[in-house]
Every structure is written in C-alpha cells, then in structure tokens.
Enzyme design. Structure first.
Site, short mmCIF file in Angstrom:
data_model
loop_
_atom_site.label_atom_id
_atom_site.label_comp_id
_atom_site.label_asym_id
_atom_site.label_seq_id
_atom_site.Cartn_x
_atom_site.Cartn_y
_atom_site.Cartn_z
N GLU A 147 -23.11 -17.92 -27.35
CA GLU A 147 -21.53 -17.72 -27.83
C GLU A 147 -21.40 -18.09 -29.18
O GLU A 147 -21.58 -19.54 -29.29
CB GLU A 147 -20.54 -18.24 -26.77
N CYS B 153 -13.31 -21.81 -29.86
CA CYS B 153 -13.87 -20.65 -30.38
C CYS B 153 -13.18 -19.46 -30.00
O CYS B 153 -13.17 -18.43 -30.57
CB CYS B 153 -15.33 -20.30 -29.87
#
Length: 518
Positions: free
Chosen positions: A254, A288
């Site tokens: 990720e 994020c």
C-alpha cells in the site's frame, strides 16, 4: 496520562530480535509532543535479520503443522489482550507517533477488529475446497493452501501498530512466520504488539522484530523472505517490487495517495464540513487514505468553504494524553519541512489560505495548523504531489462530470470520498472513480473498517490487497491435488489406443454439455 516509563521501554527493548542488545549502537527515540528523548533502541544489522530468518524457518515448520483452529485461538487471545491493555497502547502511540488520542484509538479499534475477523474466518478460508475435475465421477480435484514460509513486513511510522501487526496477523494464521522491520521512529509500538502476541501464546521465533535502517535491515528482509508486505512511499515501493521481482517472490504494497473528495449539490454541507475535518486531518493528515483534494460544485462551493473553514479553525491542537484534543503533531522535522514548503509554495504563487497556514512551535516543536487552501493551480507543489500532512485544497467545479474527471486525473488511486443528495447518487458517482476504495457519506473509515472487503490502491497507490479473503490467501500458495479414479487418460479396459484416441474428443464434448460446465 504521562508517556510510558523507562521501565516499560527497558522491558520492550529486550523483545527485539537482536543478540546482545546492551552492547549495540543505539538510536534515540523522542517524545514527539516535546522533542525530548524518551529512550533508545538498538540498531539491528543484516546479520540480525539472517539469524531471525533462520530461527523463524525452524519454528514455522512446526507452526504450519498445528491445526488452523489452534492458530486462530492464539490470535483471539491476542485480541483480548489488546482490549485489556488499550490505555497503555494509546499512551505509547501518542508518545512515539504524536497522535491525538482519538486517532490513537482508531488504531486500537483496528487491531481488535482485524484480529477478530481473521480468527473467525481463517478456518473456512484455509480448508481444502473442491474443484471441478477433468472427468466428473472419474476424477477428484481439491485445492489446498500451503503457507509461503517466512513473510517479510516493512512497516511505516504513521500507523505503527495497525500497519505492523494487522498485516502480520493473516500471515500468522495462514501458517507463516514473520520477520518485521518497524520504522526507526516508532519501534516500540511494534514491540508492544509483539509482546501481546507472545503473551497470547505465539512462539517468539515466529514473530521477530528487527529495528534498524531500511537500507540495511529492510534490504536484508527483502533478500531473505518468501513474500514481502510493504507500506510506504510509491518510490520505495517501486524499488522493493523490482527487488522482489528479481527473486520471483510475491509482493504486496500500500503506497501513496492524493485522495479526492467530491461534494455534489444536495449534500448536507453541515454534515460534510464536520466529517471532512476528520477525513482530512486524522493523525495530522499523515494517513495514506486521508483527503487532500476537495471538488465542490460551484453553486455550493462558497457556502461549503465557509462552513468547512469555520470547522477547521475551531479544531483544538494539543499534547494532552486524553480525548480533549482534535489534532496532534507531525512526527518529524522532515514532515514539517514538507508541509511548510507546500503551503509556502502555494501562497507565493497565489493560493489563498482559508484556515491555518502556519507552524505552531508554541504548542510543540512539530505542530502545524490544519490548513485549507483555495485558488490552487496545477503548477503548485501541493496540487499533484502528496503532502502527507494537514493540508487540503478546495476546487470549485462546474458539475459532477468535471469533478470525476479531475478526481481521476492522477497517477494515484488509493481512496476517495463522495457526498451527494442521496445515497444512490453517491454510489453512482463512486462507481466512476478510479480508486481502490471509495466511501459514500464518509471520509475513509467505512471502507477501511469493512474488513471482509479488499483494501488497496490502483496505479502508483499499490499492488495487491489487504483485508478480506485476499488479505489472507496472498500469504499462501494454492496447491491443486487431482486424483484419477477408476482410470486415467490411458486406454482403459484393454481398449486399443487408436479407438480410445478417437473417442476422447466426443467424451470431452459431452462433458462440456453437463450442468455447470457451459
């Protein structure tokens, strides 16, 4: 509540997978809120990583032989220990990562929910399943799931519990061992979670924490692991993917994001303005999946900007170890420099500051106000590049079509948020977005918290998925076992080969017409 005591750090330090801890060079860990030293951490080496892998491989063989239900029981006990120790874990998260307490609690909730989900579903996911055989009634085909072996995890500083142990739990229940490198700024968060896993009954060699620099420890993990899980920047992820590719091992990551929010006509602007403060500024924007771009239809843009600006200006910054604070600190000088640089660049080129816009050293050395910008142009640093801090830009658009076009105009594709006049309209807009997760009437938490569904990014935002069945099965090798019953494809019952070969095609065509074969 104070930061954890020296005795706590001494206890956790000895859990690092490093021999002769007391004799090693150390790195100072500061309390983020004050900049004052908290403790030190020994610096691991490539030799420490290799030793950890040797021990992990020996332990993994026995662990993989244990019934899945026994492995799940360890994870359930760990879940219960997280619940019992949640206040201590939040204290440590605040001290080492600088979070507001509510943002620290988000991690604790994730640890509990993640462990509960995989402990509940792992038995069904990992049990052998039947597949259609070549010839029904004559053959039997079964798919089994074998563990990869030893999984490497390289985790970041921004969510130093969630992104260490919650990525490790599915690997462990799948029968793997894990060797993990925590970020150098937040090693004790990883060690605290490891301690609870050990107390829950996980053999220590199965979960090794090796603190140290990425260039040394991270590289050694990538050189030795059978599968690599990484969370961090797109640039680093690209290099690790190349390394994993050369070794022909599995890789999941990720990575970065420049996440958009779309606010359409008919949306409840009071509700959106309130929710957007969390969507944009959780963990001071160091998330994020947080929002950095807001596209608002023009006829409601002025009202939304006013309401959102008011909500942001009312946010409370602080260093309290309680729930009285809305936003905590940035974690490092590097983050502060990036955030200040993006805002200064934007304002110098004509952007307007609606709220925030300056550092707050009066609160703590790394604090920066939650900042809302308008009049942001493409040439500004914050327009396309990820800030990863408390900065969001508002862009008025003519209509939803333009909002979708601009939201998708990025190399990233991690998370998005949609607010509209109805749920149905929001879902229609969401389906047009190129993003791994999209939240309707929410910023990020509903998609992240849907643990039975996959979570990950498109484009430069990642490879593979965490959560859901994919988040566990990626740590396994699927093995097909096909058994011939009665006869195989050699001519049976003394039938001549020439006759048998002429019969095969009609047999196959007949099989293709059976129910479930078309």
């Amino acid at each position: 509540m104070p930061a954890p005591s020296a005795e706590v750090f001494d206890r956790l330090r000895n859990l690092a997978a490093i021999k002769d801890v007391a004799a090693r060079p150390t790195r100072t860990i500061d309390e983020v809120f004050t900049g004052k030293p908290l403790t030190t951490i020994p610096v691991g080496t490539a030799a420490d990583v290799e030793a950890a892998f040797a021990e992990a491989r020996a332990a993994q063989t026995d662990w993989a032989k244990r019934p899945v239900i026994e492995r799940a029981a360890v994870i359930r006990r760990y879940r219960d220990l997280v619940i019992e120790n949640r206040e201590f874990l939040m204290d440590l998260l605040q001290a080492e990562a600088g979070k507001a307490r509510w943002a620290a609690q988000e991690e604790i909730v994730d640890l509990i929910a993640n462990a509960n989900y995989y402990a509940r579903v792992c038995v069904d996911l990992l049990k052998p399943r039947k597949a259609q055989p070549l010839l029904p009634g004559i053959g039997k085909t079964t798919v089994c799931y074998q563990p990869k072996g030893v999984v490497g995890v390289i985790s970041p500083w921004n969510y130093p519990m969630t992104l260490t142990v919650s990525d490790s739990v599915p690997a462990l229940v799948a029968g793997n061992a894990v060797v993990l490198k925590p970020d150098s700024q937040t090693p004790y968060c990883a060690l605290a979670c490891a301690e609870l896993l050990y107390r829950a009954g996980l053999p220590r060699a199965l979960y090794a924490i090796v603190p140290g620099p990425g260039s040394v420890v991270g590289t050694a993990i990538t050189d030795n692991c059978d599968y690599l899980m990484f969370t961090g920047s797109s640039a680093t992820g690209s290099r690790l993917a190349e390394h994993a590719g050369r070794r022909l091992i599995g890789f999941s990551a990720e990575l970065g994001g420049k996440n958009p929010m779309i606010v359409a006509r008919g949306a409840n602007l009071d509700k959106v303005a309130k929710a957007a403060t969390r969507a944009c500024f959780s963990n001071a924007g160091q998330l994020c999946i947080s929002i950095e771009r807001i596209y608002v239809e023009k006829d409601i843009a002025e009202e939304f900007t006013r309401k959102f600006g008011d909500a942001v200006r009312n946010m409370k910054l602080g260093t309290a170890y309680d729930f009285s604070v809305d936003m905590g600190s940035l974690i490092s000088e590097a983050q502060l420099k990036t955030v200040s640089g993006h805002v200064d660049d934007a304002t110098a080129k004509g952007a307007k500051v609606i709220a925030g816009g300056k550092a707050r050293p009066d609160i703590g050395p790394l604090f920066y106000e939650p900042t809302v910008l308008t009049n942001v142009a493409p040439e500004m640093e914050c327009a396309a590049n990820e800030t990863f801090g408390p900065v969001v830009s508002i862009y008025p658009v003519a209509d939803v079509d333009e909002a979708v076009e601009k939201a998708n105009d990025t190399d990233y594709g991690l998370n998005a948020s949609v607010w509209a006049g109805s749920t149905a309209e929001g879902q229609r807009i969401a389906a047009r977005l190129r993003s791994g997760t999209v939240n309707v009437d929410e910023g990020y938490a509903f998609a992240w918290g849907s643990l039975s569904a996959p979570m990950g990014g498109m484009g430069l935002s990642g490879v593979g998925r965490r959560h859901g069945p994919e988040g566990l099965l990626k740590y396994t090798e699927s093995q097909t076992i096909a058994t011939a019953r009665v006869f195989n494809l050699d001519p049976p019952f003394g039938i001549p080969a020439t006759v048998w070969q002429k019969s095969l095609l009609p047999i196959v065509r007949t099989v293709m017409k059976l129910p479930g074969r078309r």
